[in-house]
Write an enzyme that holds these catalytic residues in place. Structure first.
Site, mmCIF file in Angstrom:
data_model
loop_
_atom_site.group_PDB
_atom_site.id
_atom_site.type_symbol
_atom_site.label_atom_id
_atom_site.label_comp_id
_atom_site.label_asym_id
_atom_site.label_seq_id
_atom_site.Cartn_x
_atom_site.Cartn_y
_atom_site.Cartn_z
ATOM 1 N N GLY A 247 -1.679 -4.624 -5.507
ATOM 2 C CA GLY A 247 -0.708 -3.917 -4.686
ATOM 3 C C GLY A 247 -0.645 -4.476 -3.288
ATOM 4 N N GLY A 249 -0.197 -4.286 1.118
ATOM 5 C CA GLY A 249 -0.640 -3.522 2.270
ATOM 6 C C GLY A 249 -2.102 -3.690 2.611
ATOM 7 N N CYS A 273 -7.446 -7.486 -7.409
ATOM 8 C CA CYS A 273 -6.706 -7.678 -6.166
ATOM 9 C C CYS A 273 -6.891 -6.478 -5.223
ATOM 10 C CB CYS A 273 -5.238 -7.961 -6.471
ATOM 11 S SG CYS A 273 -4.379 -8.826 -5.144
ATOM 12 N N PHE A 274 -5.845 -5.680 -4.988
ATOM 13 C CA PHE A 274 -5.965 -4.491 -4.147
ATOM 14 C C PHE A 274 -7.027 -3.552 -4.695
ATOM 15 C CE2 PHE A 274 -4.344 -0.516 -2.178
ATOM 16 C CZ PHE A 274 -4.176 -0.953 -0.875
ATOM 17 N N GLN A 277 -10.403 -4.540 -3.587
ATOM 18 C CA GLN A 277 -10.651 -4.137 -2.203
ATOM 19 C C GLN A 277 -10.986 -2.651 -2.104
ATOM 20 O OE1 GLN A 277 -6.948 -5.432 -0.497
ATOM 21 N NE2 GLN A 277 -7.360 -7.582 -0.993
ATOM 22 N N PHE A 318 -5.952 -9.827 2.391
ATOM 23 C CA PHE A 318 -7.153 -9.130 2.826
ATOM 24 C C PHE A 318 -8.290 -9.463 1.868
ATOM 25 C CE2 PHE A 318 -3.673 -6.771 4.617
ATOM 26 C CZ PHE A 318 -4.132 -6.332 5.849
ATOM 27 N N HIS A 363 -5.602 -12.447 -10.113
ATOM 28 C CA HIS A 363 -4.726 -11.867 -11.138
ATOM 29 C C HIS A 363 -5.032 -12.458 -12.507
ATOM 30 C CE1 HIS A 363 -1.644 -9.830 -8.482
ATOM 31 N NE2 HIS A 363 -2.318 -10.557 -7.605
ATOM 32 N N GLU A 365 -3.980 -11.493 -15.334
ATOM 33 C CA GLU A 365 -2.834 -11.441 -16.262
ATOM 34 C C GLU A 365 -1.970 -12.692 -16.138
ATOM 35 O OE1 GLU A 365 -1.063 -10.623 -12.506
ATOM 36 O OE2 GLU A 365 -2.879 -9.818 -13.405
#
Length: 394
Positions: A247, A249, A273-274, A277, A318, A363, A365
């Site tokens: 995601g 942000g 990924c997000f 984090q 990030f 990722h 996938e």
């Protein structure tokens, strides 16, 4: 001269259908500018300037929700050669705020192509620019770091000082809470392909369409839930495992209630990924913004549990701040850094030693390839299989 009809804007951009060969300018927040021609919709857009090193897969990049509010610079010089089809989008729309290419294809050539990339950008109101020296722009971003940017076309572009002032008024990515803007509003189910083996609750923080498909291929029924789902809503699906998606942000803005609740219950958990984090934060680690991030499908990562080096697909600005040289004690048991980027030693994965929990920063996938990391879905399946057998013995 007639005026083109308006096109609904996407991302933070707004524009009208492209007037052929309209002049355009890209203005970075540090004052450097690049002039070119309009590509896609004509108008203006703002976002964070980032570059992607992928040679292929531009359609998957454009429709990846993780790129929300970002202006993507493609380092590959020729973009649009295979046009746009209706099979490869990773989500319901294009999410990039703007698009920067050097040499757009004049005519797409692929048996699955339904329309040109330029036409698709116009149809979705995505403002772009072509004819830019993307090599010079990428080198600038590598030296100075990702920064705010604006693309302007179709009007008077002479007053770059005024355009620069508008770029500097745009919001920064640090502190941006964006996952709710891209996630599904209603739960949905992706059924298992073949015999159903497990049920997984997937929190949609910006999930790509290929992710639940990869799990479905392994006999997993995937319940995709809004990122704002409560812990009770997660466990109402009777999950054998929980998945935290990618995601956009700043991860520092996200609520960790559900992640901590899953950790406390000991349910098998996999994050990417997000999601990696968020797991890192829930374990007590901090996160920080990378200078220019990792984006593309050619990033080398070492799985430290096996020593194997994988070529992987990335899209993150990030990273988790965790020690590479030791195991760390957390409220949920011991954790180690399981994967590391070989380019810059950034943490690319975490693994709990006392609970069935792991994550990666990239990722697996990877719809456009590579597929080196697809085994991670098998690792998740193995964790759920072991947990189920333990429950049956108990």
């Amino acid at each position: 001269m007639t005026t083109s009809p308006p096109v609904v804007g996407r991302g933070t951009g707004r524009g009208t259908a492209r007037v052929k060969a309209s002049p355009a300018v890209l203005v970075l927040e540090d004052g450097r500018s690049f002039r070119g021609r309009a590509y896609g919709a004509v108008g203006e857009t703002f976002g964070e300037a980032v570059f992607s090193t992928g040679m292929t897969g531009y359609q998957e990049t454009l429709t990846d929700p993780s790129y929300h509010r970002q202006v993507v610079v493609m380092t590959a010089p020729h973009i649009g050669n295979t046009g746009v089809n209706d099979e490869d989008p990773e989500s319901r729309r294009i999410w990039v705020s703007g698009y920067v290419v050097r040499d757009p294809a004049r005519t797409p050539s692929n048996w699955r192509s339904r329309r040109s990339l330029d036409d698709e950008l116009v149809a979705q109101g995505v403002v772009g620019i072509s004819g830019v020296d993307t090599r010079a722009l990428t080198r600038h971003l590598r030296e100075r770091g990702a920064m705010r940017v604006g693309i302007f076309s179709g009007e008077s572009l002479a007053d770059e000082a005024a355009l620069l002032a508008r770029v500097r008024q745009a919001p920064e990515m640090t502190g941006a809470n964006l996952s709710a803007e891209v996630a599904t509003e209603q739960p949905y189910v992706v059924p298992a392909i073949g015999e159903k083996r497990f049920t997984v609750a997937a929190l949609d923080l910006g999930i790509k369409g290929m992710t639940p498909h990869r799990m479905a291929q392994r006999g997993i029924e995937v319940h995709v839930l809004p990122g704002t789902a409560t812990l009770d809503e997660v466990y109402a699906t009777a999950p054998d495992g929980v998945f935290l998606s990618n995601g956009p942000g700043d991860p520092a803005t996200a609520d960790l209630t559900v992640v901590r609740g899953v950790l406390e219950r000991g349910t098998p958990l996999f994050g990417i990924c997000f999601g990696n984090q968020l797991l890192g934060r829930a374990l007590g680690f901090g996160t920080y913004k990378l200078k220019y991030g990792h984006r593309g499908i050619n990033q080398p990562v070492q799985d430290r549990t096996t020593g194997k080096v994988e070529i992987t697909a990335h899209n993150h600005g990030f990273a988790v701040d965790a020690p590479l040289d030791r195991v760390t004690d957390t409220p949920y048991g011991r954790v180690e850094v399981s994967h590391v980027c070989l380019n810059d030693n950034v943490v690319e994965g975490l693994r709990l030693l006392d609970r069935p929990v792991f994550s990666v920063q990239y990722h697996p996938e990877a719809a456009a390839g590579p597929h080196d990391a697809a085994y991670l879905f098998d690792r998740f399946t193995s964790l759920m299989d072991t947990a189920l057998m333990e429950d049956q013995r108990a």
